[in-house]
Scaffold this active site. Sequence first.
Site, short mmCIF file in Angstrom:
data_model
loop_
_atom_site.label_atom_id
_atom_site.label_comp_id
_atom_site.label_asym_id
_atom_site.label_seq_id
_atom_site.Cartn_x
_atom_site.Cartn_y
_atom_site.Cartn_z
N HIS A 85 -3.88 -4.68 7.79
CA HIS A 85 -4.02 -3.53 8.68
C HIS A 85 -3.15 -3.72 9.91
O HIS A 85 -3.36 -4.65 10.69
CB HIS A 85 -5.46 -3.24 9.10
CG HIS A 85 -5.67 -1.77 9.36
ND1 HIS A 85 -5.17 -1.16 10.47
CD2 HIS A 85 -6.23 -0.79 8.62
CE1 HIS A 85 -5.45 0.14 10.42
NE2 HIS A 85 -6.08 0.39 9.29
N ARG A 119 -7.14 12.82 0.96
CA ARG A 119 -6.08 13.31 1.84
C ARG A 119 -4.69 12.83 1.41
O ARG A 119 -3.70 13.46 1.73
CB ARG A 119 -6.34 12.95 3.30
CG ARG A 119 -6.21 11.48 3.58
CD ARG A 119 -6.30 11.20 5.05
NE ARG A 119 -7.65 11.42 5.57
CZ ARG A 119 -8.09 10.86 6.70
NH1 ARG A 119 -7.30 10.10 7.41
NH2 ARG A 119 -9.32 11.07 7.11
N HIS A 178 -5.74 3.53 -1.46
CA HIS A 178 -7.06 3.88 -0.93
C HIS A 178 -7.39 5.29 -1.42
O HIS A 178 -6.75 6.25 -0.98
CB HIS A 178 -7.01 3.82 0.60
CG HIS A 178 -8.34 4.08 1.26
ND1 HIS A 178 -8.50 3.99 2.62
CD2 HIS A 178 -9.56 4.42 0.76
CE1 HIS A 178 -9.76 4.26 2.93
NE2 HIS A 178 -10.42 4.54 1.81
N ASN A 210 0.85 -1.19 0.00
CA ASN A 210 0.00 0.00 0.00
C ASN A 210 0.89 1.24 0.00
O ASN A 210 1.67 1.44 0.94
CB ASN A 210 -0.90 -0.05 1.25
CG ASN A 210 -1.84 1.15 1.33
OD1 ASN A 210 -1.44 2.28 1.06
ND2 ASN A 210 -3.07 0.91 1.72
N ARG A 248 -9.51 8.04 -0.91
CA ARG A 248 -10.47 8.46 0.12
C ARG A 248 -11.34 9.59 -0.41
O ARG A 248 -10.92 10.38 -1.25
CB ARG A 248 -9.73 8.93 1.38
CG ARG A 248 -8.98 7.81 2.09
CD ARG A 248 -8.40 8.33 3.40
NE ARG A 248 -9.44 8.53 4.38
CZ ARG A 248 -9.69 7.70 5.40
NH1 ARG A 248 -8.95 6.64 5.58
NH2 ARG A 248 -10.66 7.95 6.23
N HIS A 259 0.96 6.19 1.89
CA HIS A 259 1.70 7.15 2.71
C HIS A 259 2.88 7.78 1.99
O HIS A 259 3.47 8.75 2.49
CB HIS A 259 2.07 6.53 4.05
CG HIS A 259 0.83 6.28 4.87
ND1 HIS A 259 -0.19 7.20 4.95
CD2 HIS A 259 0.42 5.21 5.58
CE1 HIS A 259 -1.16 6.72 5.69
NE2 HIS A 259 -0.82 5.50 6.08
N GLU A 283 -8.75 0.30 -2.79
CA GLU A 283 -9.58 0.36 -1.58
C GLU A 283 -10.47 1.58 -1.69
O GLU A 283 -9.98 2.67 -2.03
CB GLU A 283 -8.70 0.54 -0.34
CG GLU A 283 -7.94 -0.66 0.08
CD GLU A 283 -7.10 -0.33 1.31
OE1 GLU A 283 -7.30 0.71 1.95
OE2 GLU A 283 -6.22 -1.13 1.61
N THR A 342 -8.24 3.61 8.61
CA THR A 342 -9.46 2.82 8.70
C THR A 342 -9.54 2.18 10.08
O THR A 342 -8.62 1.47 10.48
CB THR A 342 -9.46 1.73 7.60
OG1 THR A 342 -9.02 2.34 6.39
CG2 THR A 342 -10.82 1.13 7.42
N GLU A 375 -11.18 -9.29 3.13
CA GLU A 375 -9.89 -8.97 3.73
C GLU A 375 -10.15 -8.90 5.23
O GLU A 375 -10.93 -8.07 5.69
CB GLU A 375 -9.32 -7.65 3.22
CG GLU A 375 -7.98 -7.34 3.90
CD GLU A 375 -7.25 -6.12 3.35
OE1 GLU A 375 -7.36 -5.84 2.14
OE2 GLU A 375 -6.58 -5.45 4.16
#
Length: 247
Positions: free
Chosen positions: A197, A55, A49, A13, A51, A16, A76, A107, A157
Amino acid sequence: MTGMGRIPALGVNVDHVATVRQARRAPVPDPVAAAVLAELAGADGITVHLREDRRHIQDRDVEVLRRTVKTRLNLEMAATDEMVRIALELRPDQVTLVPEKRAELTTEGGLDVVRERAATAAAIRALHEGGVPVFLFVDPDPAQLDASRELGASGVEIHTGTYCDAREPTLVVRELGRVRDATSHALGLGLEVHAGHGLDYQNVGPVAAIPGVAELNIGHSIVARAVLVGLERAVAEMAGRIRAAVL
Ligand code: PXP
C-alpha cells in the site's frame, strides 16, 4: 508468492487498469492484457481487488484472470458472504482480506482483526476448508498480528501506507521501524509476511530490504508509470528496485 531467496516476490495490482476502462465503461484497457504483460516483464504474481461496488475490477475480470494468470493470483476482498462464495468458486492462489468502505478512494487502514474477530474467523475457516490460503491486511500493530495468528491466518500483509505517507525524515524512520518490528513479530508467530500500500519507486527499497518480507503488492505507482513509459518497463523497473535493495 514466496520470493526467491531473500528477494520479495512482486505482486502487481492491476486494479487501476480497470479504473481507466470503467471511466468510459469501455472494453479497454483490459486488466487481463495488463496481467499478461506484467508477467512477461517479471511480475511474480497478479493482485486484484474485487470491491463490493465493482468500481474497477469486474467479476468477468477475476474469472478470466483465474484461467490466464501463469504466476499466482492474489484476490483482495472484504470478509463478506458474497466475496467468500466467489472466492470458493474461483479458487485463487491466495486471498487477502481487506476492510472496505464505500466512500473511500482506496483501502484506508488495516483490518481491525481484534474487534472483528468473529467475521474474520468465519471467512478464514470457510476459505481454508476450500483450500485457499488467507492473508490479513493489518496495520503494523502487535495486537493485530497476535489476533491474526490466533484466528489461524496463513499470514499477514502489513499496511505500509503510513510509512509511505510520512515526509518528515524522523517520521519516515519511525514508521519504517514499525514495519520492520511488525515483520519480525509476525515471523516469530509463524506467519508469512507480505507488505503493501502506497509503495513507489522511491520508497520501496527500505521495505524490500526488511529480512523475511516474502511479497510486496504494488499497484498505483506501477500503473501510473505505465501510462507514460509502458507497463513492461514500469514492472521491470520496480522489480529492479526491489532486487537492488536486497542484493
Ligand atoms: N495491498 C492492499 C491490501 C491494497 O488494498 C492495495 C490497494 O488496492 C495495495 C496493496 C496496493 O496499493 P497501491 O495501489 O497504493 O500500490
